[in-house]
Write a protein that holds these residues in place. Structure first.
Motif, PDB file in Angstrom:
ATOM      1  N   THR A  27       0.826  -1.202   0.000  1.00  0.00           N
ATOM      2  CA  THR A  27       0.000   0.000   0.000  1.00  0.00           C
ATOM      3  C   THR A  27       0.857   1.246   0.000  1.00  0.00           C
ATOM      4  OG1 THR A  27      -1.731   1.229   1.186  1.00  0.00           O
ATOM      5  CG2 THR A  27      -0.209  -0.077   2.511  1.00  0.00           C
ATOM      6  N   THR A  28       0.373   2.272  -0.696  1.00  0.00           N
ATOM      7  CA  THR A  28       1.033   3.575  -0.678  1.00  0.00           C
ATOM      8  C   THR A  28       0.416   4.482   0.381  1.00  0.00           C
ATOM      9  OG1 THR A  28      -0.484   4.421  -2.383  1.00  0.00           O
ATOM     10  CG2 THR A  28       1.571   3.420  -3.135  1.00  0.00           C
ATOM     11  N   LEU A  78       2.295  -7.181   5.188  1.00  0.00           N
ATOM     12  CA  LEU A  78       1.925  -5.804   4.862  1.00  0.00           C
ATOM     13  C   LEU A  78       3.173  -4.968   4.654  1.00  0.00           C
ATOM     14  CD1 LEU A  78      -0.148  -3.482   4.623  1.00  0.00           C
ATOM     15  CD2 LEU A  78       0.006  -3.218   7.116  1.00  0.00           C
ATOM     16  N   ALA A  79       3.301  -4.377   3.467  1.00  0.00           N
ATOM     17  CA  ALA A  79       4.437  -3.500   3.141  1.00  0.00           C
ATOM     18  C   ALA A  79       3.891  -2.120   2.805  1.00  0.00           C
ATOM     19  CB  ALA A  79       5.235  -4.060   1.968  1.00  0.00           C
ATOM     20  N   LYS A  80       4.151  -1.144   3.680  1.00  0.00           N
ATOM     21  CA  LYS A  80       3.676   0.228   3.481  1.00  0.00           C
ATOM     22  C   LYS A  80       4.780   0.996   2.749  1.00  0.00           C
ATOM     23  CE  LYS A  80       0.696   1.684   6.507  1.00  0.00           C
ATOM     24  NZ  LYS A  80      -0.026   2.164   7.706  1.00  0.00           N
ATOM     25  N   LEU A  81       4.649   1.058   1.439  1.00  0.00           N
ATOM     26  CA  LEU A  81       5.727   1.505   0.571  1.00  0.00           C
ATOM     27  C   LEU A  81       6.122   2.964   0.778  1.00  0.00           C
ATOM     28  CD1 LEU A  81       4.539  -0.218  -2.733  1.00  0.00           C
ATOM     29  CD2 LEU A  81       6.271  -1.033  -1.119  1.00  0.00           C
ATOM     30  N   VAL A  90      14.848   1.654   4.931  1.00  0.00           N
ATOM     31  CA  VAL A  90      13.562   1.000   5.211  1.00  0.00           C
ATOM     32  C   VAL A  90      12.704   0.947   3.954  1.00  0.00           C
ATOM     33  CG1 VAL A  90      11.430   1.128   6.540  1.00  0.00           C
ATOM     34  CG2 VAL A  90      13.609   1.654   7.638  1.00  0.00           C
ATOM     35  N   LEU A  91      12.513   2.098   3.312  1.00  0.00           N
ATOM     36  CA  LEU A  91      11.678   2.125   2.122  1.00  0.00           C
ATOM     37  C   LEU A  91      12.308   1.339   0.981  1.00  0.00           C
ATOM     38  CD1 LEU A  91      10.518   5.851   2.224  1.00  0.00           C
ATOM     39  CD2 LEU A  91       9.301   3.830   3.022  1.00  0.00           C
TER      40      LEU A  91
END
Length: 428
Positions: free
Chosen positions: A190-191, A247-250, A305-306
């Protein structure tokens, strides 16, 4: 609007055909979602267009200042046919300017303001205005990601609200239930900076593996994405059941905080306190939480991280037998678009795109360029579903995803019928 969906060069007849196609995709080894701002509208979030319109209306002086200093075009603030800028790229530009202007202002002796030259006074004023405009834009972005105030204040607030996150709950349950023995857990990319997915998963007792490990000091530890959960009491195939999502919060999260060269995830209640303090400030306040990529820090901790999360995203799309469903994503992030386009070199990748602006014309100039490019390929591995209002994105996906239990029952009936048909032939 009428149902419209196209797979490659072929139109799908109706929602039943789309549902059958989605049912086959959920059987693949890897299943994931890419969610954009439109996926959180039903929960109280904003699309990027709505977010920008809110900023121009609430902070007209800051918007005008951005135009005067060349950060955005005049078309971004006009009332008619307003063009929404890339907000994250805009903040990126403001970060670079802040660093440069701060360096220049450091050469000015502010203790002698009376004797400053006009150009020096102008530089100091521009720096102050830059901080104010940047903070106003930040506050707008944060307000869009807060969703519902009650969810931050009370842990039971989300569970008591049975409607706003109903579609997210349904989607997560269907994705997890469709996993077969030995298959990996679904991925959610998710962005968005909001907590819609976390709250929806927690309300149905679904574990969320988001890259952070720990109880009281949850530190970013990417190796957690390589771990899973299992039921030690289960027997038979149930031992291989799926009990979590990845869950990867881009672009970061409202609950992330950088400290001492590391990124930590803090409780929502504590994050809410700091967000409230930030929202009350009118000048160049700092939120203290990382909510988006920033050029000034990209090579530091934030970049690590990102960068790790984007690596996982690219790695996921290159796996064999993979399905990625895009929902609420407006193709406004070119770094993500490049990864999606290059991932099509994977011959087993299947894309399903929910796009509200798609009305059946692949060459419609109102569509994002990347989406037009994908449609022009007429690739049977790319399915595009048209939609209506932004709030219907996630609702449509929740409705179209097949119920695994019903699907399995239909397969068993078909198998039984085929066996009954073959039995007389074998006897003969």
């Amino acid at each position: 609007m009428p149902f419209i969906a196209i797979r490659g060069a072929s139109l799908l007849a109706d929602e039943v055909e789309l549902q059958a196609h989605l049912a086959s995709l959920l059987r693949l080894e890897n299943v994931g979602l890419l969610l954009g701002a439109g996926a959180s509208v039903a929960a109280g979030g904003f699309t990027m267009i709505a977010l920008w319109n809110h900023f121009v209306a609430a902070c007209p002086h800051d918007a005008e200042w951005l135009v005067e200093h060349g950060f955005i075009a005049r078309e971004a603030v006009v009332a008619q046919d307003r063009i929404t800028p890339n907000i994250e790229r805009l903040i990126d530009s403001l970060e670079i300017a802040l660093s440069d202007w701060t360096r220049k202002a450091g050469l000015i002796d502010e203790d002698e303001l009376v004797g400053l030259a006009p150009d020096e006074q102008e530089e100091l004023q521009n720096l102050a205005d830059l901080k104010t405009s940047r903070a106003a834009l930040y506050r707008t972005v944060v307000s869009a990601a807060l969703l519902q105030e009650a969810w931050w204040i009370s842990p039971g607030g989300v569970e008591s609200d049975e409607t706003r996150l109903a579609s997210q709950r349904t989607i997560l349950q269907k994705l997890v239930s469709a996993r077969q023995p030995g298959q990996s857990s679904p991925w959610i990319f998710t962005t968005n900076y909001d907590l819609a997915i976390e709250w929806a998963a927690e309300s149905i007792d679904l574990q969320v593996s988001n890259g952070f490990l720990g109880v009281h000091a949850r530190r970013f530890s990417p190796q957690s994405f390589d771990l899973g959960f299992r039921n030690t009491q289960a027997r038979g195939e149930a031992r291989f059941g799926v009990y979590n999502i990845y869950l990867a919060k881009l672009h970061g999260s409202l609950t992330w905080r950088e400290e001492g060269g590391q990124v930590f995830e803090i409780p929502a209640s504590l994050a809410h306190q700091r967000i409230t303090e930030f929202m009350a400030e009118r000048e160049g306040a700092e939120l203290g939480l990382m909510v988006m990529p920033r050029a000034a820090k990209y090579m530091d901790t934030v970049g690590y991280v990102l960068g790790e999360l984007f690596r996982r995203f690219a790695e996921y799309m290159n796996k064999p037998q993979t399905c990625l469903i895009l929902c609420g994503y407006g193709f406004g992030d070119e770094h993500i678009n490049r990864l999606i386009r290059s991932a099509l070199l994977n011959p087993t990748l299947q894309l399903v795109i929910y796009a509200s602006g798609f009305t059946g014309d692949p060459m419609n100039l109102a569509l994002p360029p990347t989406l037009r490019k994908l449609l022009s390929l007429k690739n049977p591995r790319v399915t595009v579903v048209g939609g209506g209002a932004a709030s219907a994105y996630v609702d449509s996906l929740a409705r179209h995803l097949p119920d695994p239990l019903i699907y399995d029952e239909d397969l068993r009936k078909l198998e039984k019928a085929l066996r009954a048909t073959d039995a007389p032939a074998e006897e003969a």
